[in-house]
Design an enzyme around this catalytic site. Structure first.
Site, PDB file in Angstrom:
ATOM      1  N   LYS A   1     -44.897  31.112 -11.555  1.00  0.00           N
ATOM      2  CA  LYS A   1     -44.103  31.453 -11.130  1.00  0.00           C
ATOM      3  C   LYS A   1     -42.950  29.787 -12.293  1.00  0.00           C
ATOM      4  O   LYS A   1     -43.159  29.389 -12.540  1.00  0.00           O
ATOM      5  CB  LYS A   1     -43.281  30.851  -9.781  1.00  0.00           C
ATOM      6  CG  LYS A   1     -42.064  30.572  -9.312  1.00  0.00           C
ATOM      7  CD  LYS A   1     -42.132  30.186  -7.775  1.00  0.00           C
ATOM      8  CE  LYS A   1     -41.025  29.825  -7.599  1.00  0.00           C
ATOM      9  NZ  LYS A   1     -41.633  29.503  -5.958  1.00  0.00           N
TER      10      LYS A   1
ATOM     11  N   LYS B   1     -40.671  23.522 -12.914  1.00  0.00           N
ATOM     12  CA  LYS B   1     -40.345  21.784 -14.354  1.00  0.00           C
ATOM     13  C   LYS B   1     -41.847  21.676 -13.919  1.00  0.00           C
ATOM     14  O   LYS B   1     -42.496  20.657 -14.730  1.00  0.00           O
ATOM     15  CB  LYS B   1     -39.562  21.094 -13.317  1.00  0.00           C
ATOM     16  CG  LYS B   1     -39.158  20.089 -13.948  1.00  0.00           C
ATOM     17  CD  LYS B   1     -38.038  19.044 -13.681  1.00  0.00           C
ATOM     18  CE  LYS B   1     -38.273  17.649 -14.342  1.00  0.00           C
ATOM     19  NZ  LYS B   1     -38.410  16.948 -15.324  1.00  0.00           N
TER      20      LYS B   1
ATOM     21  N   LYS C   1     -49.996  22.335  -3.074  1.00  0.00           N
ATOM     22  CA  LYS C   1     -49.224  21.659  -3.478  1.00  0.00           C
ATOM     23  C   LYS C   1     -49.992  20.290  -3.307  1.00  0.00           C
ATOM     24  O   LYS C   1     -50.478  19.261  -4.275  1.00  0.00           O
ATOM     25  CB  LYS C   1     -48.388  21.065  -2.558  1.00  0.00           C
ATOM     26  CG  LYS C   1     -46.450  21.832  -3.203  1.00  0.00           C
ATOM     27  CD  LYS C   1     -45.358  21.104  -3.136  1.00  0.00           C
ATOM     28  CE  LYS C   1     -44.936  21.812  -3.421  1.00  0.00           C
ATOM     29  NZ  LYS C   1     -43.757  21.626  -2.901  1.00  0.00           N
TER      30      LYS C   1
END
Ligand code: TRP
Length: 325
Positions: free
Chosen positions: A191, A194, A111
Site C-alpha cells: 500500500k 510515505k 505498526k
C-alpha cells in the site's frame, strides 16, 4: 443530512494514495452530508517525530486538503489537538474497551513490528482515540479505506458498551467505503505510504513526478520491450485508470498486450495525465502556503464549531456517568 466524520494523520506528505483512497471521496460527499474532517495530530505522535516539524506538517496538510477541494463553506475542517475533549472521551472509553479486542487489532500488530524500539501504549490505544474522534460528534458515517474497518468495528463495540452501561448517548457509526481499492506504491506491491518510501506526493514537481514514475514497477513478467504485458497486474495501468481519459486507457490496454507500447512510453503518458490533473491543486496549494491566514481562519472556525459539539456531547456523557456535582 447525516453527519460524517473522518480523519487523516499529518504524516508529512499528502500522497496520491491518500488522494485517490480518501480525499477525493471527502470532496465528493460534502454536498450531501454534514462533514467534519480532522487533522489527527494526536494520532501522529504515536510514532516518533520532530516537534519542530509538526506545526508545518499540520498546516501543510490542512492547506493541501483545501487545495484538493475540501470546501470550508460546506465542510468543517479542524485540528484534533484544538479540541481537548477528544482525549477526555478517549480516557472514558478506555474504561469500557476490552483489552482483548485491542490486542487483536492488526494495525497495532503491524505498526509495533515496524517500530520495535517504540511500542508505546498510545499505539495500543490508538483505536480508542479514533473511536472518541468519531463518537464525540455522534457521527453516523465514516468514510475510510478498507484497512480501517477493524477500527470502526471496535468503535461500534465501544458505543454499544458505553450505551449499555450508562444509557444511550452514541450511535454506531457505519463505514462508508470508497470505491477505490487500496492504492499500491511505486514498488507495485505494498500500500502506498510515505514511511515505506514508495509514495508519490500530490504536490510533486513535474520533474520529480516523472522521475518517480520512471522508477515504478510495472508488470513483473514483462522483462523486455518485446514481451507482451498484462495490464491487469500493472500498477501503472491501474493509475492510468484514475487519471487518463477512458479512450486512452483502452488504447493502452490493447497496445500493452500486443507489445505495441513499452513501459517507458506508457509511463510518459501517465505522467502527462497526472501533471495535468494535479497542476491546479499544486497552484492552489502554493497560494495557500503563501497566505497562511486563510488556512488559520478555516481551522479556527472549525475548532469553534467542533468545540461546541464536543462540549454538548461531554455534558451528556458526564451526566449519564454521574460525573456531576
Ligand atoms: N486511523 C486513521 C488512518 O490511519 C486516521 C483516523 C484517526 C481516522 N481518527 C479517525 C479516520 C476517525 C476516520 C475517523 O487513516
Amino acid at each position: 443530512m447525516s453527519r460524517v466524520f473522518s480523519g487523516i494523520q499529518p504524516s508529512g506528505e499528502l500522497h496520491i494514495g491518500n488522494y485517490l483512497g480518501a480525499i477525493r471521496n471527502w470532496v465528493n460527499i460534502q454536498d450531501e452530508h454534514q462533514c467534519i474532517y480532522c487533522v489527527v495530530d494526536y494520532h501522529a505522535i504515536t510514532a516518533e517525530y520532530r516537534p519542530k516539524e509538526m506545526p508545518t506538517r499540520i498546516f501543510d496538510l490542512a492547506a493541501g486538503l483545501l487545495a484538493c477541494g475540501v470546501d470550508p463553506e460546506k465542510a468543517t475542517l479542524f485540528v484534533q489537538s484544538d479540541v481537548p475533549q477528544h482525549t477526555e472521551l478517549a480516557w472514558i472509553f478506555n474504561t469500557v474497551t476490552p483489552m482483548g479486542e485491542l490486542s487483536r487489532q492488526t494495525q497495532f500488530k503491524s505498526k509495533s513490528e515496524q517500530n520495535l524500539n517504540n511500542i508505546n501504549v498510545g499505539l495500543f490505544t490508538y483505536p480508542v482515540l479514533q473511536a472518541a474522534d468519531i463518537l464525540l460528534y455522534r457521527a453516523s458515517h465514516v468514510p475510510v479505506g478498507e484497512d480501517q474497518e477493524q477500527h470502526l468495528e471496535l468503535s461500534r463495540e465501544i458505543a454499544r458498551k458505553f450505551n449499555a452501561r450508562y444509557g444511550k448517548v452514541f450511535p454506531e457509526a457505519r463505514t462508508m467505503f470508497t470505491s477505490t481499492p487500496r492504492i499500491r506504491g511505486l514498488d507495485g506491491k505494498a500500500k502506498m505510504s510515505k514511511s515505506l518510501g514508495n509514495s508519490i506526493a500530490v504536490d510533486e514537481t513535474e520533474k520529480r513526478l516523472r522521475k518517480k514514475l520512471a522508477s515504478a514497477f510495472t508488470d513483473p513478467n514483462r522483462v523486455t520491450r518485446t514481451d507482451p504485458g498484462d495490464p491487469k497486474v500493472c500498477n501503472i495501468f491501474t493509475l492510468h485508470g484514475f487519471f487518463s481519459p477512458s479512450e486512452t486507457v483502452q488504447e493502452i490496454d490493447g497496445a500493452c498486450r500486443k507489445a505495441e507500447i513499452g513501459c517507458v512510453d506508457c509511463k510518459k503518458k501517465l505522467g502527462d495525465a497526472m501533471v495535468g490533473h494535479f497542476a491546479p491543486i499544486r497552484e492552489r496549494w502554493a497560494e495557500l502556503r503563501a497566505d497562511p491566514t486563510q488556512v488559520h481562519e478555516v481551522l479556527n472556525t472549525g475548532r469553534d464549531r467542533c468545540q461546541a459539539i464536543a462540549a454538548d456531547t461531554m455534558q451528556r456523557v458526564h451526566r449519564k456517568m454521574g460525573l456531576v456535582r
